[in-house]
Design an enzyme around this catalytic site. Sequence first.
Site, mmCIF file in Angstrom:
data_model
loop_
_atom_site.group_PDB
_atom_site.id
_atom_site.type_symbol
_atom_site.label_atom_id
_atom_site.label_comp_id
_atom_site.label_asym_id
_atom_site.label_seq_id
_atom_site.Cartn_x
_atom_site.Cartn_y
_atom_site.Cartn_z
ATOM 1 N N HIS A 22 -35.194 -2.097 13.057
ATOM 2 C CA HIS A 22 -35.092 -1.313 11.810
ATOM 3 C C HIS A 22 -36.454 -1.084 11.140
ATOM 4 O O HIS A 22 -36.551 -0.288 10.203
ATOM 5 C CB HIS A 22 -34.169 -1.996 10.803
ATOM 6 C CG HIS A 22 -32.733 -2.046 11.233
ATOM 7 N ND1 HIS A 22 -32.030 -0.924 11.608
ATOM 8 C CD2 HIS A 22 -31.868 -3.093 11.364
ATOM 9 C CE1 HIS A 22 -30.789 -1.281 11.941
ATOM 10 N NE2 HIS A 22 -30.673 -2.587 11.813
ATOM 11 N N ASP A 65 -24.462 -7.597 18.240
ATOM 12 C CA ASP A 65 -23.546 -7.499 17.103
ATOM 13 C C ASP A 65 -22.465 -6.433 17.291
ATOM 14 O O ASP A 65 -21.660 -6.207 16.389
ATOM 15 C CB ASP A 65 -24.309 -7.281 15.790
ATOM 16 C CG ASP A 65 -25.496 -6.353 15.936
ATOM 17 O OD1 ASP A 65 -25.643 -5.716 16.997
ATOM 18 O OD2 ASP A 65 -26.287 -6.259 14.975
HETATM 19 ZN ZN LIG Z 1 -27.684 -4.968 14.431
#
Ligand SMILES: [Zn+2]
Length: 311
Positions: free
Chosen positions: A125, A246
């Site tokens: 990110h 995830d």
């Molecule tokens: Zn993630």
Amino acid sequence: MTTALYSHPDCLGHVTPAGHPERVARLEAVAAALAAPAFATLDRRDAPLAERSELLRAHSESYVAAIEATAPSSGGVALDADTHMVPGSLAAALRAVGANVAAVDAVLSGDAHRAFCAIRPPGHHAERSHAMGFCLFNSVAVAAKRALDHHGLTRVAVVDFDVHHGNGTQDILWDEPRVLFASTHQMPLYPGSGAPHETGAHDNIMNVPLPPGAGGVAFRQAMERQILPALEDFQPELLLISAGFDAHADDPLAQLNFTEEDFAWVTTRLCELAERHCGGRVVSTLEGGYDLEALAACVAAHVTALMERDG
Ligand SMILES: [Zn+2]
């Protein structure tokens, strides 16, 4: 040649606030899983601290300086609602990048067959000039740039199967024609980017979002119908993986329903593709994964698949 495992105790020094999902226990769970006898042949190496010049391959000078200046000598600092720094955070992030740099060097020099970087904080990110989503420096983007600009490669593929879109990797590699960045992720979900029409300045980005509730069938179709054919056409000289786990059904941060078998499957497919195009050269890096049991099982399945052709 064997698979190398890069990690470092400094990655445990990035202590997040109580209740934060990206926590020290994640890496402890990964280390415990990889301590099993099945992983005895991993070539375990300490991740070095990344040089500042490596950070600048993917981040602006002003951003790197700001992160260095923000690093607290005591207490904690919030960069945004979910991205924090404590005194140990800078060293952890530098080890994460350093692991990737060393892994790329090792795999490209023939010193290792493949590599897995068991590190935190994650990186995908982190944009060129913006920390977010638990991420400070974009380790995989640095790895791609190092392979191109230091080693002289001309085609590097980055595959990101974390459940969240790798907005930072996309931001940094948007205008990089020597990289194909391909991502599957849940949409809608944080960070909100990753629509199919986001294709990069050179058609070098491929986003294949999956709807909430999608499982292994949808994931495998996305890989087989879109991402794997694009990778075949691209003929990478090195394959990097942003390995977030995830998208597992048990993960508390998203609503995809992958199993550890799905992660083993994609790893094997990617390794086979790397064998066809680039001598099997694969460097994989831990991104997300927030259910400790699922994370441990997924990493074990992923690394087992990476090790399949060791000998
Ligand atoms: Zn993630």
